[in-house]
Scaffold this motif. Structure first.
Motif, PDB file in Angstrom:
ATOM      1  N   ALA A 233       0.834  -1.199   0.000  1.00 52.04           N
ATOM      2  CA  ALA A 233       0.000   0.000   0.000  1.00 52.04           C
ATOM      3  C   ALA A 233       0.868   1.247   0.000  1.00 52.04           C
ATOM      4  CB  ALA A 233      -0.912   0.008   1.222  1.00 52.04           C
ATOM      5  N   ILE A 234       0.315   2.334  -0.479  1.00 48.54           N
ATOM      6  CA  ILE A 234       0.983   3.638  -0.450  1.00 48.54           C
ATOM      7  C   ILE A 234       1.104   4.088   0.995  1.00 48.54           C
ATOM      8  CG2 ILE A 234       0.713   6.082  -1.080  1.00 48.54           C
ATOM      9  CD1 ILE A 234      -0.742   5.084  -3.624  1.00 48.54           C
ATOM     10  N   ASP A 235       2.201   4.749   1.336  1.00 49.74           N
ATOM     11  CA  ASP A 235       2.384   5.254   2.696  1.00 49.74           C
ATOM     12  C   ASP A 235       1.215   6.138   3.105  1.00 49.74           C
ATOM     13  OD1 ASP A 235       4.797   3.974   2.945  1.00 49.74           O
ATOM     14  OD2 ASP A 235       6.007   5.714   2.397  1.00 49.74           O
ATOM     15  N   GLY A 236       0.671   5.877   4.291  1.00 45.92           N
ATOM     16  CA  GLY A 236      -0.452   6.670   4.789  1.00 45.92           C
ATOM     17  C   GLY A 236      -1.798   6.058   4.502  1.00 45.92           C
ATOM     18  N   ILE A 237      -1.825   4.969   3.721  1.00 49.74           N
ATOM     19  CA  ILE A 237      -3.084   4.294   3.403  1.00 49.74           C
ATOM     20  C   ILE A 237      -3.169   3.009   4.217  1.00 49.74           C
ATOM     21  CG2 ILE A 237      -4.451   3.160   1.608  1.00 49.74           C
ATOM     22  CD1 ILE A 237      -4.350   6.211   1.412  1.00 49.74           C
ATOM     23  N   GLU A 238      -4.206   2.917   5.058  1.00 50.00           N
ATOM     24  CA  GLU A 238      -4.380   1.743   5.910  1.00 50.00           C
ATOM     25  C   GLU A 238      -4.733   0.519   5.083  1.00 50.00           C
ATOM     26  OE1 GLU A 238      -7.125   0.512   9.774  1.00 50.00           O
ATOM     27  OE2 GLU A 238      -6.786   2.617   9.278  1.00 50.00           O
ATOM     28  N   ARG A 239      -5.719   0.654   4.189  1.00 41.90           N
ATOM     29  CA  ARG A 239      -6.117  -0.435   3.311  1.00 41.90           C
ATOM     30  C   ARG A 239      -6.588   0.136   1.981  1.00 41.90           C
ATOM     31  NH1 ARG A 239      -6.938  -5.495   5.294  1.00 41.90           N
ATOM     32  NH2 ARG A 239      -8.542  -5.969   3.770  1.00 41.90           N
ATOM     33  N   PRO A 240      -6.184  -0.465   0.870  1.00 42.18           N
ATOM     34  CA  PRO A 240      -6.666   0.003  -0.443  1.00 42.18           C
ATOM     35  C   PRO A 240      -8.173  -0.163  -0.563  1.00 42.18           C
ATOM     36  CG  PRO A 240      -4.760  -1.442  -0.669  1.00 42.18           C
ATOM     37  CD  PRO A 240      -5.211  -1.554   0.752  1.00 42.18           C
ATOM     38  N   ALA A 241      -8.771   0.591  -1.473  1.00 44.15           N
ATOM     39  CA  ALA A 241     -10.218   0.537  -1.701  1.00 44.15           C
ATOM     40  C   ALA A 241     -10.499   0.254  -3.164  1.00 44.15           C
ATOM     41  CB  ALA A 241     -10.865   1.861  -1.304  1.00 44.15           C
ATOM     42  N   LEU A 242     -11.591  -0.462  -3.412  1.00 39.17           N
ATOM     43  CA  LEU A 242     -12.045  -0.668  -4.789  1.00 39.17           C
ATOM     44  C   LEU A 242     -12.821   0.560  -5.235  1.00 39.17           C
ATOM     45  CD1 LEU A 242     -13.226  -4.394  -4.943  1.00 39.17           C
ATOM     46  CD2 LEU A 242     -11.487  -3.329  -6.374  1.00 39.17           C
ATOM     47  N   VAL A 243     -12.423   1.133  -6.346  1.00 38.28           N
ATOM     48  CA  VAL A 243     -13.055   2.366  -6.818  1.00 38.28           C
ATOM     49  C   VAL A 243     -13.440   2.226  -8.284  1.00 38.28           C
ATOM     50  CG1 VAL A 243     -10.808   3.381  -7.396  1.00 38.28           C
ATOM     51  CG2 VAL A 243     -12.771   4.874  -7.071  1.00 38.28           C
TER      52      VAL A 243
ATOM     53  N   SER B 198       0.382  13.338  -3.657  1.00 39.86           N
ATOM     54  CA  SER B 198      -0.623  14.214  -3.043  1.00 39.86           C
ATOM     55  C   SER B 198      -0.862  13.880  -1.580  1.00 39.86           C
ATOM     56  CB  SER B 198      -1.945  14.117  -3.817  1.00 39.86           C
ATOM     57  OG  SER B 198      -1.782  14.522  -5.155  1.00 39.86           O
ATOM     58  N   LEU B 199      -0.847  12.594  -1.252  1.00 43.25           N
ATOM     59  CA  LEU B 199      -1.143  12.186   0.115  1.00 43.25           C
ATOM     60  C   LEU B 199      -0.010  12.476   1.087  1.00 43.25           C
ATOM     61  CD1 LEU B 199      -3.000   8.768  -0.188  1.00 43.25           C
ATOM     62  CD2 LEU B 199      -3.950  11.023   0.193  1.00 43.25           C
TER      63      LEU B 199
ATOM     64  N   PRO C  17      -4.583  13.901   7.169  1.00 43.17           N
ATOM     65  CA  PRO C  17      -4.644  14.490   8.494  1.00 43.17           C
ATOM     66  C   PRO C  17      -4.221  13.484   9.565  1.00 43.17           C
ATOM     67  CG  PRO C  17      -6.829  13.818   7.831  1.00 43.17           C
ATOM     68  CD  PRO C  17      -5.915  13.554   6.653  1.00 43.17           C
ATOM     69  N   LYS C  18      -3.776  13.981  10.676  1.00 47.90           N
ATOM     70  CA  LYS C  18      -3.424  13.128  11.803  1.00 47.90           C
ATOM     71  C   LYS C  18      -4.646  12.981  12.694  1.00 47.90           C
ATOM     72  CE  LYS C  18       0.937  13.039  10.619  1.00 47.90           C
ATOM     73  NZ  LYS C  18       0.856  13.871   9.423  1.00 47.90           N
ATOM     74  N   SER C  19      -5.191  11.776  12.786  1.00 44.26           N
ATOM     75  CA  SER C  19      -6.403  11.571  13.574  1.00 44.26           C
ATOM     76  C   SER C  19      -6.392  10.192  14.189  1.00 44.26           C
ATOM     77  CB  SER C  19      -7.651  11.739  12.714  1.00 44.26           C
ATOM     78  OG  SER C  19      -7.626  10.845  11.632  1.00 44.26           O
ATOM     79  N   GLU C  20      -7.219  10.022  15.201  1.00 43.15           N
ATOM     80  CA  GLU C  20      -7.310   8.743  15.922  1.00 43.15           C
ATOM     81  C   GLU C  20      -8.282   7.809  15.207  1.00 43.15           C
ATOM     82  OE1 GLU C  20      -5.549   7.890  18.564  1.00 43.15           O
ATOM     83  OE2 GLU C  20      -4.511   9.807  18.606  1.00 43.15           O
TER      84      GLU C  20
END
Length: 340
Positions: A117-127, A329-330, A335-338
């Protein structure tokens, strides 16, 4: 565009080579700079090919991941499968994208394992980019990769969807909405309300609030975000209704009355002209957004036209260099969030 190379999981889907091979030949006829790698047993592929073919390579596989196999089990027993080999071709830079109509959970798991996955992405999504009644398009995600999503994941989907809308649809400031059971702030699950709060505070996102299910095809938003369970059910419901709508006049053309047949043909032509762009066969192919490489998931029940559309989605993703644009871009947008 420079030369393109795409790996096809030939053994995937309900019909395997009977659909994938003709779709591959159709794509080669349409794109002279395209090279395709067909992954599967040559004994099943070769009889479906013309005597002389170019820009096409067959890579042998020894097994198939069944559609009903649990993802964890499929991943453990994936060595030698057509799906894994197709993904490994992308990993090893022998192909720029992979297209598969196989087991969604297995494709998701293997893609994340092999391509990351790209850094900062928890799980990829189907789009997918769905057409709207007003001749606009809407980026919709997640369509089935993640049945349950926390608020951070929904926010990540919104950011990736906005980037895709700017890149592929040329929309400078795409409108982003969350799919919900009402437009009021108090409606919906905790994760949806928490994601809405984060998106409202993000000045980089044009968040317009909640959107209800009856407005999906209206073009009211450019990006629509939901969890994978809701997204998958919604997509299949919409596609089923569209197919019923577009085929409704066929009953009239089967009537014995000449007048009814003429009226039926006229109505069918009118419907095709005004609503033909909504035909699901034209927009098959969901991208696993958030990976470092390009993976396209086709419907398991795809026919030749549908699988050809999925190959075209891979070509567009390569053309727009989607993973790199999202990663760039990411790097500053997330954003930094819980987690919620």
């Amino acid at each position: 565009m420079d030369s393109l190379t795409i790996a096809l999981d030939v053994m995937s889907g309900d019909f395997g080579p009977r659909v994938v091979v003709p779709a591959a030949l159709q794509a080669l006829n349409h794109y002279p700079n395209l090279h395709l790698i067909l992954v599967g047993p040559s004994a099943e592929i070769t009889p479906l090919l013309p005597k002389h073919y170019q820009r096409l390579t067959i890579v042998e596989s020894s097994s198939v991941i069944a559609n009903d196999m649990k993802p964890s089990l499929a991943i453990r027993h994936s060595q030698g499968s057509s799906m894994r080999i197709a993904l490994e071709l992308v990993k090893n830079n022998q192909a720029q994208a992979c297209v598969s109509a196989g087991n969604t959970g297995a494709l998701m798991g293997l893609s994340k394992l092999l391509l990351h996955a790209i850094d900062g992405i928890e799980r990829p999504a189907l789009v997918a980019i769905l057409p709207a009644l007003n001749q606009r398009n809407t980026v919709v995600l997640d369509l089935g990769a993640n049945a349950e999503c926390n608020s951070d994941m929904l926010v990540q989907f919104a950011l990736m969807g906005a980037i895709l809308a700017r890149t592929s649809l040329n929309i400078d400031n795409p409108r982003v909405a969350l799919l919900n059971i009402g437009e009021e702030d108090i409606k919906g699950l905790d994760s949806i309300r928490a994601a809405a709060s984060i998106l409202k505070a993000d000045k980089n996102i044009n968040f317009i609030g909640y959107l209800e299910g009856n407005e999906i095809l209206t073009g009211k938003t450019d990006v629509l975000v939901c969890d994978g369970f809701v997204g998958n059910v919604t997509l299949k419901t919409v596609e089923g209704l569209i197919k019923i709508f577009l085929s409704s006049t066929q009953l009239m053309t089967k009537r014995h009355s000449l007048l009814m047949k003429l009226v039926g043909h006229w109505l069918q032509k009118k419907m095709t002209k005004h609503f033909g762009h909504l035909d699901p066969n034209h927009y098959n192919g969901a991208c696993l957004l958030g990976l470092q490489s390009i993976v396209i998931k086709s419907h398991g029940s795809a026919n030749q036209k549908s699988f050809f559309a999925a190959i075209e989605q891979a070509i567009l993703a390569i053309k727009h260099n989607i993973p790199e644009r999202i990663a760039t871009s990411l790097s500053s947008a997330l954003p930094k969030s819980e987690n919620n």
